[in-house]
Design a protein around this motif. Structure first.
Motif, short mmCIF file in Angstrom:
data_model
loop_
_atom_site.label_atom_id
_atom_site.label_comp_id
_atom_site.label_asym_id
_atom_site.label_seq_id
_atom_site.Cartn_x
_atom_site.Cartn_y
_atom_site.Cartn_z
N VAL A 40 -15.62 58.43 73.47
CA VAL A 40 -16.33 57.41 74.24
C VAL A 40 -17.37 56.76 73.31
CG1 VAL A 40 -17.53 56.95 76.41
CG2 VAL A 40 -16.10 58.96 76.23
N PRO A 41 -16.91 55.88 72.42
CA PRO A 41 -17.81 55.35 71.39
C PRO A 41 -18.95 54.47 71.91
CG PRO A 41 -15.66 54.29 71.28
CD PRO A 41 -15.56 55.39 72.28
N HIS A 42 -18.81 53.90 73.09
CA HIS A 42 -19.85 53.02 73.62
C HIS A 42 -20.95 53.79 74.36
CE1 HIS A 42 -17.06 53.60 76.97
NE2 HIS A 42 -18.10 53.37 77.75
N THR A 43 -20.82 55.11 74.41
CA THR A 43 -21.79 55.92 75.14
C THR A 43 -22.43 56.93 74.19
OG1 THR A 43 -20.48 55.73 77.15
CG2 THR A 43 -22.05 57.52 77.08
N PRO A 44 -23.75 57.08 74.21
CA PRO A 44 -24.39 58.07 73.35
C PRO A 44 -23.95 59.48 73.69
CG PRO A 44 -26.04 56.73 74.53
CD PRO A 44 -24.69 56.35 75.05
N ALA A 45 -23.93 60.34 72.68
CA ALA A 45 -23.61 61.76 72.88
C ALA A 45 -24.89 62.57 72.72
CB ALA A 45 -22.57 62.22 71.88
N HIS A 46 -25.08 63.52 73.62
CA HIS A 46 -26.30 64.33 73.66
C HIS A 46 -25.92 65.81 73.72
CE1 HIS A 46 -30.40 65.45 74.73
NE2 HIS A 46 -29.89 66.15 75.73
N THR A 100 -17.72 69.28 77.44
CA THR A 100 -18.06 67.90 77.11
C THR A 100 -17.81 67.09 78.38
OG1 THR A 100 -17.36 68.19 74.82
CG2 THR A 100 -17.60 65.93 75.61
N GLY A 101 -18.84 66.41 78.84
CA GLY A 101 -18.71 65.64 80.06
C GLY A 101 -19.29 64.25 79.93
N THR A 116 -22.71 60.91 77.38
CA THR A 116 -21.78 62.01 77.15
C THR A 116 -22.61 63.22 76.75
OG1 THR A 116 -20.05 60.50 76.43
CG2 THR A 116 -19.80 62.81 75.81
N ILE A 117 -22.44 64.31 77.47
CA ILE A 117 -23.24 65.51 77.22
C ILE A 117 -22.33 66.65 76.77
CG2 ILE A 117 -24.86 67.17 78.21
CD1 ILE A 117 -25.65 65.03 80.27
N GLN A 163 -28.63 75.54 83.84
CA GLN A 163 -30.03 75.11 83.78
C GLN A 163 -30.29 74.13 82.63
OE1 GLN A 163 -32.25 75.72 86.15
NE2 GLN A 163 -33.79 74.49 85.11
N GLY A 164 -29.70 74.40 81.47
CA GLY A 164 -29.88 73.49 80.33
C GLY A 164 -29.38 72.09 80.63
N LEU A 165 -28.24 72.01 81.31
CA LEU A 165 -27.67 70.73 81.70
C LEU A 165 -28.59 70.03 82.70
CD1 LEU A 165 -25.36 68.66 81.72
CD2 LEU A 165 -24.24 70.07 83.45
N ARG A 166 -29.12 70.77 83.64
CA ARG A 166 -29.99 70.17 84.67
C ARG A 166 -31.31 69.67 84.09
NH1 ARG A 166 -31.87 73.02 88.78
NH2 ARG A 166 -32.14 71.07 89.88
N GLU A 167 -31.70 70.17 82.92
CA GLU A 167 -32.98 69.77 82.33
C GLU A 167 -32.87 68.59 81.36
OE1 GLU A 167 -35.03 73.20 80.86
OE2 GLU A 167 -35.10 74.12 82.85
#
Length: 144
Positions: free
Chosen positions: A53-59, A88-89, A110-111, A128-132
């Motif tokens: 997903v190149p148009h979306t930042p990855a975190h 990866t979502g 993208t996380i 919890q890490g995802l929720r934060e």
């Protein structure tokens, strides 16, 4: 329509539209997990996320790293273990910028995160890490 929704600690609701789960150590035939291997796995996941997903930042949600105290150390150093499921979502939400019309704009991110089970994240029960995740910083607005 999202697969599921996650409620961040900030109260923002984000919709999961794409999800990829994989074994953190799938393909590791011998040896043991260690820092260098884990860092490479994380780098590869982030690169793949950015390419898909190149148009979306990855975190990256920094994963917990366990260091079992069993005295084993191989040629690459002591054992270091990440949670068993690499995720990866692609998530979407309302726009970050208050200037953008919520009818015409969305934000996306993208996380990459790691978790103990292969269950999709949902509601307040997500990792919890995802929720934060501080959504407003890494997410990017786009026009529909």
């Amino acid at each position: 329509m999202p697969l599921t929704r996650v409620v961040l600690a900030s109260g923002r609701s984000i919709g999961l539209t794409h999800l990829r789960l994989s074994s953190t150590y799938g393909g590791l035939l011998e040896g043991h997990p260690h820092r260098t291997l884990n860092d490479r796995r994380i780098k590869d996941l982030l690169s793949s996320a950015a390419a898909v997903v190149p148009h979306t930042p990855a975190h990256l949600v920094p994963p917990p790293r366990e260091h079992p105290d069993d005295g084993r150390a191989g040629p690459f150093g002591p054992v270091e273990i990440l949670p068993p499921v690499a995720c990866t979502g692609l998530f979407e939400s309302t726009p970050v910028s208050p200037e953008n019309d919520p009818v015409l704009h969305r934000s996306s991110l993208t996380i990459v995160w790691f978790q103990a089970t292969p269950q999709p994240p949902s509601g307040h029960e997500a990792d919890q890490g995802l929720r934060e995740v501080a959504w407003d910083e890494p997410a990017q607005d786009y026009e529909l």
